[in-house]
Design a protein around this motif. Structure first.
Motif, short mmCIF file in Angstrom:
data_model
loop_
_atom_site.label_atom_id
_atom_site.label_comp_id
_atom_site.label_asym_id
_atom_site.label_seq_id
_atom_site.Cartn_x
_atom_site.Cartn_y
_atom_site.Cartn_z
N GLY A 173 0.82 -1.21 0.00
CA GLY A 173 0.00 0.00 0.00
C GLY A 173 0.85 1.26 0.00
O GLY A 173 0.53 2.24 -0.68
N PHE A 174 1.95 1.24 0.75
CA PHE A 174 2.86 2.39 0.77
C PHE A 174 3.48 2.60 -0.61
O PHE A 174 3.61 3.74 -1.08
N TYR A 175 3.86 1.50 -1.25
CA TYR A 175 4.43 1.62 -2.60
C TYR A 175 3.41 2.18 -3.58
O TYR A 175 3.71 3.08 -4.36
N PHE A 176 2.18 1.66 -3.53
CA PHE A 176 1.14 2.16 -4.43
C PHE A 176 0.81 3.62 -4.13
O PHE A 176 0.49 4.39 -5.04
N HIS A 177 0.88 4.00 -2.87
CA HIS A 177 0.66 5.40 -2.50
C HIS A 177 1.68 6.30 -3.18
O HIS A 177 1.32 7.32 -3.79
N ILE A 178 2.96 5.93 -3.08
CA ILE A 178 4.02 6.72 -3.70
C ILE A 178 3.86 6.73 -5.22
O ILE A 178 3.96 7.78 -5.87
N ALA A 179 3.61 5.55 -5.80
CA ALA A 179 3.49 5.46 -7.25
C ALA A 179 2.33 6.32 -7.76
O ALA A 179 2.47 7.04 -8.76
N THR A 182 -3.88 3.96 -3.40
CA THR A 182 -4.41 4.99 -4.30
C THR A 182 -5.38 5.93 -3.58
O THR A 182 -5.36 7.15 -3.81
N VAL A 183 -6.21 5.39 -2.71
CA VAL A 183 -7.17 6.24 -1.99
C VAL A 183 -6.45 7.20 -1.05
O VAL A 183 -6.76 8.40 -1.00
N THR A 184 -5.47 6.69 -0.30
CA THR A 184 -4.74 7.59 0.61
C THR A 184 -3.95 8.64 -0.17
O THR A 184 -3.82 9.78 0.28
N ALA A 185 -3.44 8.26 -1.35
CA ALA A 185 -2.73 9.24 -2.18
C ALA A 185 -3.68 10.36 -2.62
O ALA A 185 -3.33 11.54 -2.58
N GLU A 186 -4.89 9.99 -3.04
CA GLU A 186 -5.86 11.00 -3.46
C GLU A 186 -6.28 11.89 -2.29
O GLU A 186 -6.48 13.10 -2.45
N VAL A 187 -6.39 11.31 -1.10
CA VAL A 187 -6.74 12.10 0.08
C VAL A 187 -5.64 13.12 0.39
O VAL A 187 -5.92 14.29 0.69
N VAL A 188 -4.39 12.68 0.32
CA VAL A 188 -3.27 13.59 0.58
C VAL A 188 -3.20 14.69 -0.48
O VAL A 188 -2.95 15.86 -0.16
N ILE A 189 -3.42 14.33 -1.74
CA ILE A 189 -3.41 15.32 -2.81
C ILE A 189 -4.51 16.36 -2.61
O ILE A 189 -4.29 17.57 -2.76
N PRO A 226 0.10 39.22 -6.13
CA PRO A 226 1.24 38.66 -6.87
C PRO A 226 0.96 37.23 -7.34
O PRO A 226 0.08 36.55 -6.80
N ASN A 227 1.70 36.82 -8.35
CA ASN A 227 1.61 35.43 -8.79
C ASN A 227 2.26 34.52 -7.74
O ASN A 227 3.31 34.87 -7.18
N LEU A 228 1.66 33.39 -7.51
CA LEU A 228 2.17 32.45 -6.51
C LEU A 228 2.53 31.13 -7.17
O LEU A 228 1.89 30.71 -8.15
N THR A 229 3.54 30.49 -6.63
CA THR A 229 3.94 29.16 -7.09
C THR A 229 3.99 28.22 -5.89
O THR A 229 4.67 28.50 -4.91
N PHE A 230 3.25 27.14 -5.98
CA PHE A 230 3.20 26.15 -4.90
C PHE A 230 3.90 24.87 -5.35
O PHE A 230 3.85 24.50 -6.52
N THR A 231 4.52 24.22 -4.39
CA THR A 231 5.15 22.91 -4.64
C THR A 231 4.32 21.84 -3.94
O THR A 231 3.99 21.98 -2.76
N ARG A 232 3.99 20.80 -4.68
CA ARG A 232 3.19 19.73 -4.09
C ARG A 232 4.01 18.98 -3.04
O ARG A 232 5.23 19.03 -3.01
N ARG A 233 3.28 18.26 -2.19
CA ARG A 233 3.93 17.48 -1.14
C ARG A 233 4.69 16.29 -1.72
O ARG A 233 4.39 15.81 -2.80
N TRP A 234 5.67 15.83 -0.93
CA TRP A 234 6.38 14.60 -1.29
C TRP A 234 5.37 13.46 -1.37
O TRP A 234 4.42 13.42 -0.59
N PRO A 235 5.51 12.55 -2.32
CA PRO A 235 6.64 12.34 -3.23
C PRO A 235 6.50 13.05 -4.57
O PRO A 235 7.28 12.78 -5.48
N ALA A 236 5.52 13.94 -4.70
CA ALA A 236 5.34 14.68 -5.96
C ALA A 236 5.88 16.09 -5.83
O ALA A 236 5.36 17.02 -6.44
N SER A 237 6.94 16.26 -5.04
CA SER A 237 7.49 17.59 -4.80
C SER A 237 8.16 18.18 -6.04
O SER A 237 8.53 19.36 -6.04
N PHE A 238 8.31 17.39 -7.09
CA PHE A 238 8.85 17.91 -8.35
C PHE A 238 7.77 18.67 -9.13
O PHE A 238 8.07 19.38 -10.08
N SER A 239 6.51 18.50 -8.73
CA SER A 239 5.39 19.11 -9.45
C SER A 239 5.01 20.43 -8.80
O SER A 239 4.96 20.54 -7.57
#
Length: 215
Positions: free
Chosen positions: A29-35, A146-153, A180-193
């Protein structure tokens, strides 16, 4: 798990079975969450976007093929208590079922549990019941991840919206212009987005890949 019936005296403790399932579902589940979170970051979207969710889900399934072997964690308690442990106890001169010492020559039954001291359960083999349990563990882990990932997102995006509301609620001095224009960084593991916001277009995810002019 073997398809044949196992002697009733050879049992897996309830706590061990539960622990095996929890570990299998937890790890996968943790792996699927990250993926799933990574795939959602690669598919730029903001808010509930069925297309992005479907794309991320498909990618998560594809990435999950590499960890299917982890479902065997759920089988470890049975491998140990019904197969490995009885053989070890028998080699040590003890009853393979309860572990009571039976070193006296000619003893055929255990004085503690009454079982045959030289009768062992069949060797472990992957049968239909094992495959069914593998599939159940895999599906449950996929749903949990997948559900926990969507909840975190969703929580992450709500925090972005809250930050914008907080900014807009502040009084502005004359001539300060638009926010002003703002730029947000998503939480880990999608911190590149990243997600951009401005007063004109609102929230807009930044594309990770660009194949044409501009971003």
């Amino acid at each position: 798990m073997t398809d044949g019936s196992t002697e009733p005296r050879f049992r897996v403790p309830t706590w061990a079975s539960i622990l095996g399932w929890v570990l299998a579902i937890g790890f996968m589940g943790f792996y699927f969450h990250i993926a799933h979170a990574v795939m959602r970051g690669l598919a730029p979207s903001f808010g509930i976007d069925s297309g992005a969710i479907a794309t991320a889900t498909f990618g998560t399934v594809a990435m999950g093929l590499g960890i299917v072997w982890l479902v065997f964690i759920a089988e470890l308690p049975e491998m140990w208590f019904l197969h490995r442990r009885p053989h070890r106890l028998m080699r040590e001169g003890r009853c393979p079922a309860c572990g009571h010492p039976v070193r006296v020559a000619g003893v055929e039954q255990c004085g503690e549990c009454g079982g045959d001291v030289d009768r062992l359960p069949p060797s472990y083999a992957v049968g239909w019941r094992a495959v069914k349990r593998f599939c159940i563990a895999l599906v449950l882990a996929f749903l949990v991840g997948t559900v926990t990932a969507e909840v975190v997102i969703a929580a992450d995006e709500r925090s972005m919206q809250s930050a914008v509301r907080s900014l807009n609620s502040k009084p502005r001095t004359s001539g300060s212009g638009e926010p002003p224009n703002l730029t947000f960084t998503r939480r880990w593991p999608a911190s590149f987005s990243k997600v951009e916001w401005n007063a004109e277009s609102g929230f807009r995810p930044v594309a990770i890949f660009s194949y044409g002019p501009g971003r």
